[in-house]
Design a protein around this motif. Sequence first.
Motif: not given
Length: 422
Positions: A233-244, A269-270, A332-335
């Motif tokens: 994937m290109q970038s971080t998922l919205y899962n459910p929102v992008t924290i990082r 980096g971000a 979630t992992i993204e959170e």
Amino acid sequence: MVSVLIFSCQYLDDYSGSPISVPPQLVLKENIQYELPFEVLTTIDNDVEIRNGGYGSGATAHPTKKGMFYAITDRGPNTNFLEGKKFPVSDFTPRIGLFSIRSNAEIVLEKEILLKNPSGTPISGIPNPEGKGATGEIPYDLEGNQLPFDDFGLDSEGIVAMHDGTFWVSDEYGPHIVHYSDQGVELERISPIGVNEGNGGRKIPAVFAKRRPNRGMEGLAITPNEKTLVGIMQSTLYNPVTIRTDLTRILTFDLTTGKTKQFLYRQEGANLSNSEIVGLSSSEFLVIERDGNFSGNGIAQKHIYKIDISEATDVTGDDISAEFGLLIENKTIEESTWEEIEAAGIVPVKKQLIADLVEKTGYLHDKLEGIWLIDDHTLGCINDDDFAVFDENGDGIIEQKILPGTSQKNDASSLYMIRVHF
């Protein structure tokens, strides 16, 4: 002084493991820009050229023919407009190009393969409707009129060329992984749960539908034995929102069983992008990690890493239909923070920097997106030129894409040959 590469070494045959000799007369200069051929699709207001370039969203070696590679376009020329995208050439069909390099270093487009739906009709790059892979982007034509959605539309990004002549392509809508015939006709479409059923139950885990618009499955690889597709994937998922914004997911898909695995990739980096992945073995890959900057405007990052997934943790979980994927303490992992991920015993893929394109070549382009694996120490690197147009201010006004610091030189999809050690 610029060195000269004479490719009398060996080409990696990803299928049998037996090397194929590259023609000794093939001579190219290292770290030099070679523009891919193009034609002008149309010219709009203020003499802005929209070019049928665009080859560079992904690249891959021809599996059997020496000195040849495939490159793929994305959905076509587009700019931001209202709550969606303006498509100034709305009937553009995403396509695969076969390129060869002549002994005089000329790059030649040998043929184009237009992508088609299962009935053989050329598709468009227009977004999918709800239930078919929609991203929420509304399509508009050049005059700002809303366009109909396309069930089979594709924002193609990653490409794999198989020994049987077929192709696998990943995209940024569904995200989809689509199998195409040697003539570009769709054979199978694999997507997150609930999208395009009826292919024997072969699916991508549901969490991948949490991709951000225009940030889907940007890269696709095949293992050397042609048994497993590997997408990033290109970038971080919205899962459910992008924290990082420094975490991406890698997906493996076993072509025989349909089983999937997922691994985490930690960016430097971000808000960086993973825009290509290439298979070296069943567990080692090359990955592009880049920003969206032009080096002519200052600092830019265009890095290639070697990664190893052999000791990374599979984060798929027990249920691929789980909307949010594997959870860590009900998050979630993204959170979750990297500290929380580590405490849960999850290990990301190992990575090692092997090339800095800005340092090597002075790389002027913003979008490094394709790698042609030539041999075990030579790569061809290709950029996406966005059909030589962009929308600098996000106001829907289509402008010529000019490389900063070049006296009004248009961006162009280009090949750079580099030496690496991995």
